[in-house]
Design an enzyme around this catalytic site. Structure first.
Site, short mmCIF file in Angstrom:
data_model
loop_
_atom_site.label_atom_id
_atom_site.label_comp_id
_atom_site.label_asym_id
_atom_site.label_seq_id
_atom_site.Cartn_x
_atom_site.Cartn_y
_atom_site.Cartn_z
N ILE A 64 -13.74 30.39 40.33
CA ILE A 64 -13.74 30.65 41.78
C ILE A 64 -12.77 31.77 42.13
CG2 ILE A 64 -14.51 28.33 42.42
CD1 ILE A 64 -11.58 27.73 43.20
N THR A 127 -7.25 15.61 49.55
CA THR A 127 -6.63 14.39 49.06
C THR A 127 -5.58 13.86 50.02
OG1 THR A 127 -5.16 13.54 47.31
CG2 THR A 127 -5.02 15.87 47.78
N ASP A 128 -5.33 12.55 49.95
CA ASP A 128 -4.28 11.95 50.77
C ASP A 128 -2.89 12.38 50.30
OD1 ASP A 128 -4.17 10.49 48.40
OD2 ASP A 128 -4.52 8.54 49.34
N GLU A 129 -2.77 12.94 49.11
CA GLU A 129 -1.47 13.29 48.56
C GLU A 129 -0.77 14.40 49.34
OE1 GLU A 129 -0.90 13.23 44.29
OE2 GLU A 129 -2.97 12.54 44.06
N TYR A 151 1.05 19.90 42.74
CA TYR A 151 -0.38 19.71 42.98
C TYR A 151 -0.66 19.48 44.46
CZ TYR A 151 -4.57 16.95 43.85
OH TYR A 151 -5.73 16.46 44.39
N LYS A 155 -2.78 21.77 47.30
CA LYS A 155 -3.92 21.28 48.10
C LYS A 155 -3.61 21.40 49.59
CE LYS A 155 -7.30 19.75 47.16
NZ LYS A 155 -8.64 20.40 46.98
N PRO A 206 0.55 3.25 29.44
CA PRO A 206 1.87 3.51 30.03
C PRO A 206 1.90 3.17 31.52
CG PRO A 206 0.61 5.54 29.92
CD PRO A 206 -0.30 4.46 29.42
N TYR A 208 4.17 3.56 34.81
CA TYR A 208 5.34 4.27 35.32
C TYR A 208 6.31 3.32 36.03
CZ TYR A 208 3.70 9.09 34.62
OH TYR A 208 3.31 10.28 34.07
N ARG A 215 -1.39 2.51 45.80
CA ARG A 215 -2.48 3.44 46.09
C ARG A 215 -3.66 2.67 46.66
NH1 ARG A 215 1.38 5.98 45.43
NH2 ARG A 215 1.77 7.72 43.97
N ARG A 274 7.75 9.29 36.82
CA ARG A 274 7.62 10.75 36.90
C ARG A 274 8.43 11.27 38.09
NH1 ARG A 274 1.30 10.80 38.54
NH2 ARG A 274 1.50 10.63 40.80
N LYS A 275 8.75 12.54 38.06
CA LYS A 275 9.52 13.18 39.12
C LYS A 275 8.75 13.16 40.44
CE LYS A 275 11.66 16.49 35.92
NZ LYS A 275 11.81 17.93 35.59
N GLY A 276 9.47 12.87 41.52
CA GLY A 276 8.87 12.94 42.85
C GLY A 276 7.71 11.98 43.07
#
Length: 332
Positions: A64, A127-129, A151, A155, A206, A208, A215, A274-276
Site C-alpha cells: 500500500i 482498534t480499541d487500542e 502499534y 493506528k 506464556p 504475561y 480484554r 510487556r512494556k506499557g
C-alpha cells in the site's frame, strides 16, 4: 459495485472477503473484489483458498506504500476497505519503523489516491487500542485518543489522518474500532491461536504478568458483519465501535483455553509483563446498536469452542506458519 480490500489475505480482511463472496446477500451478488496484499509474514494466500476461483475476485500482490501501484489500481472502485496494517504490539515494541511506514504512510498513499480518483467511500478499520487503558466504564466514540504502544499510536495516527481527509477534502470516510478479534485463520502469534496451537502440540504457553489484563472478545464474523453495515450505511466522518460484550482477564481466558485443549496450569509459564501493557479495554457500542440495530451474534463460549476445534482440524494450515511468529516471551 467494485471494492478494493487492502490486507485481504490477512486474518480479518480475508474473513471479510470470504464472507462477501460466499454469502447469499443480494447486495453482494454483483460485487467485484480486488484484494491488495503485500503478503508479509502474516499474509497468507491460503486464507483466500475457499474463494480463490471465484471470477469476482482479483488478487494483487503489492504494498500500500507503493504510490504508483495504488494509483493504477484505484480507478473504477467504488469503496476501499482498509484492513492492511502491521498489528502485533510486541513487534512494535521491538521496532516501530514498519508500523509507522505501513499504518501511517500507507494510509496516506491510499487516501491520496481515493481523493484523486473520486472513490465514493473509504472505510478505515481500526482498534480499541487507540484509547489506551480504562480502569472502569467504557469509551465512547468521542473519547480522546491516548495510545500506549507504538502499534496503537500508528493506528491512532492513521485514524486521524483518514478523518482529516473528510474534514479538509469532504472525502466520505468512516472508521470502525473493534475490540480483540478471534476466530479461524488468525496468525498464531496472537493470544488465542498462540495458546491453542501450542497446547494442541503439548507445548507450554506464556501468560504475561499476573494475567489481570482485561480484554473484550469479539468473533471475527461479528466484526466483519459490523464493518459491512458501516461500509454500506455509516454516516460520513463518523466513528463506530464494535465490541463483543465478553470482558475477560487474561488468566480467565487462559483457564478456558486450557480446558478447551485438555491441558492444565502446569502448561503455563508466567512471564515478565510487556512494556506499557494496558490493563483494560472497553468500548461503548451504543451508537452502532441504535443506528443499525447491530449486536454480536456469536456467544463467546460457542465461538471459542469452534475456534479451538478449527485449529485442531487445520494443523496443515498453521504448522508451516509457526516459524514466522514472533519469538516467545521470556519467563520471569
Amino acid at each position: 459495485m467494485r471494492i478494493l480490500v487492502t490486507g485481504g489475505a490477512g486474518f480479518i480482511g480475508s474473513h471479510y472477503v470470504r464472507t462477501l463472496l460466499s454469502g447469499d446477500d443480494p447486495e453482494h451478488v454483483s460485487v467485484r473484489v480486488t484484494v491488495l496484499d503485500k503478503l508479509t509474514y502474516c499474509g497468507n494466500p491460503a486464507n483466500l483458498a475457499p474463494v480463490a476461483d471465484d471470477p469476482r475476485l482479483t488478487f494483487v500482490r503489492g504494498d500500500i506504500c507503493d504510490a504508483g501501484l495504488v494509483d493504477a489500481l484505484m480507478p473504477g472502485h467504488d469503496t476501499v476497505l482498509h484492513f492492511a496494517a502491521e498489528s502485533h504490539v510486541d513487534r512494535s515494541i521491538g521496532s516501530d519503523v514498519p508500523f509507522v511506514r505501513t499504518n501511517v504512510l500507507g494510509t496516506r498513499v491510499l487516501l491520496d489516491a481515493v481523493l484523486r480518483h473520486r472513490v465514493r467511500r473509504f472505510v478505515q478499520v481500526s482498534t480499541d487500542e487507540v484509547y489506551g487503558s480504562i480502569a472502569k466504564g467504557s469509551w465512547t466514540e468521542q473519547t480522546r485518543l491516548d495510545p500506549s504502544s507504538p502499534y496503537a499510536a500508528s493506528k491512532a495516527a492513521s485514524d486521524l489522518l483518514a478523518l482529516s481527509y473528510h474534514r479538509t477534502h469532504g472525502l466520505d470516510v468512516v472508521v470502525t474500532r473493534s475490540s480483540n478479534n478471534y476466530g479461524p485463520y488468525q496468525f498464531p502469534e496472537k493470544l488465542i491461536p498462540l495458546f491453542v496451537t501450542r497446547l494442541l502440540e503439548g507445548g507450554r504457553v506464556p501468560l504475561y504478568g499476573d494475567g489481570a489484563n482485561v480484554r473484550d472478545w469479539l468473533h471475527v464474523d461479528d466484526n466483519c458483519r459490523a464493518i459491512d453495515v458501516v461500509a454500506r450505511h455509516g454516516r460520513p466522518g463518523e466513528v463506530y465501535h464494535v465490541g463483543g460484550g465478553t470482558e475477560l482477564a487474561n488468566r480467565d481466558l487462559t483457564a478456558r483455553l486450557l480446558a478447551a485443549c485438555g491441558a492444565g496450569w502446569e502448561s503455563v509459564d508466567h512471564v515478565t509483563d510487556r512494556k506499557g501493557h494496558d490493563l483494560r479495554y472497553s468500548l461503548d457500542c451504543t451508537k452502532i446498536a441504535e443506528e443499525f440495530g447491530f449486536r454480536p451474534a456469536i456467544p463467546f463460549e460457542e465461538g471459542l469452542a469452534e475456534t479451538a476445534a478449527w485449529y485442531e482440524r487445520n494443523r496443515d494450515w498453521w504448522r508451516p506458519l509457526l516459524g514466522r511468529a514472533a519469538p516467545p516471551a521470556v519467563p520471569r
